[in-house]
Design an enzyme around this catalytic site. Structure first.
Site, short mmCIF file in Angstrom:
data_model
loop_
_atom_site.label_atom_id
_atom_site.label_comp_id
_atom_site.label_asym_id
_atom_site.label_seq_id
_atom_site.Cartn_x
_atom_site.Cartn_y
_atom_site.Cartn_z
N CYS A 7 31.92 28.50 43.17
CA CYS A 7 32.34 28.54 41.76
C CYS A 7 33.80 28.09 41.71
CB CYS A 7 32.11 29.91 41.14
SG CYS A 7 33.00 31.27 41.93
N ARG A 13 31.66 34.68 40.13
CA ARG A 13 30.24 34.32 40.23
C ARG A 13 29.75 34.13 41.66
NH1 ARG A 13 31.05 29.51 36.05
NH2 ARG A 13 33.04 29.58 37.17
N ASP A 123 30.82 31.39 32.89
CA ASP A 123 32.02 31.93 33.52
C ASP A 123 32.42 33.23 32.82
OD1 ASP A 123 34.49 32.43 34.55
OD2 ASP A 123 35.33 30.45 34.12
P1 4NP Z 1 34.71 32.29 39.11
O1 4NP Z 1 35.51 32.72 37.79
O2 4NP Z 1 34.82 30.78 39.20
O3 4NP Z 1 33.32 32.73 38.82
O4 4NP Z 1 35.35 33.00 40.27
C1 4NP Z 1 36.83 32.36 37.54
C2 4NP Z 1 37.86 33.05 38.17
C3 4NP Z 1 39.15 32.71 37.91
C4 4NP Z 1 39.44 31.69 37.03
C5 4NP Z 1 38.41 30.99 36.41
C6 4NP Z 1 37.11 31.32 36.67
N1 4NP Z 1 40.80 31.38 36.73
O5 4NP Z 1 41.04 30.51 35.85
O6 4NP Z 1 41.72 31.96 37.36
#
Ligand code: 4NP
Length: 151
Positions: A7, A13, A123
């Site tokens: 991700c 995720r 997300d």
């Molecule tokens: P992930 O979610 O891709 O599912 O781990 C996110 C975690 C952090 C960020 C964006 C999505 N961020 O912009 O820091």
């Protein structure tokens, strides 16, 4: 089978996908290698998000020991399948590894469930804990499909 879930941050995720798939493998006595990573570097070294940890814990899955890392070139050699949890992640990976001869290993996760679709696991980063339950359910359903397909 060696599977890497990817991700953006590797804290919301893909850690859930790693935890769910490892649980499926353990339950079935399988020796698949399962890992997760992020396309971005924002959260390297961090544990999964507290809401991802909490929702998994409620389902009997401990993901607290996972540590966020960023995907590397070597991952395209090591793993058989590299699942992007979302379309933006898929596009980042396709671009980042466009000259890599193993880039055919990069798949869109939810296409294992709906091959003709082009859909993302939402997300949950900007929402509250409630948003993590449907994310868990969608990931768990698709992980079970992957298990049944490749076991
Ligand atoms: P992930 O979610 O891709 O599912 O781990 C996110 C975690 C952090 C960020 C964006 C999505 N961020 O912009 O820091």
């Amino acid at each position: 089978m060696k599977i890497l879930f990817v991700c953006l941050g590797n804290i919301c995720r893909s850690p859930i996908a790693e935890g769910v798939m490892k649980k499926i493998c353990k339950t079935n006595g399988s020796k698949w290698l399962i890992d997760s990573a992020g396309t971005q570097n924002y959260h390297i070294g961090e544990a999964p998000h507290i809401h991802s940890q909490a929702v998994c814990k409620e389902k009997g899955i401990d993901i607290s020991q996972q540590i966020a890392r960023q995907i590397q070139d070597e991952d395209l050699i090591k793993f058989d399948m590299i699942y992007a949890l979302a379309t933006d992640v898929y596009e980042i990976l396709q671009n980042k590894f466009k000259d890599n001869k193993n880039n055919n290993k990069i798949k869109l996760f939810l296409q294992e469930q709906h091959p003709e679709s082009y859909e993302s696991v939402t997300d949950p980063w900007y929402g509250n804990k409630d948003g993590y339950y449907p994310v868990y359910d969608i990931i768990a359903e698709c992980c079970n499909i992957i298990w049944e397909k490749y076991k």
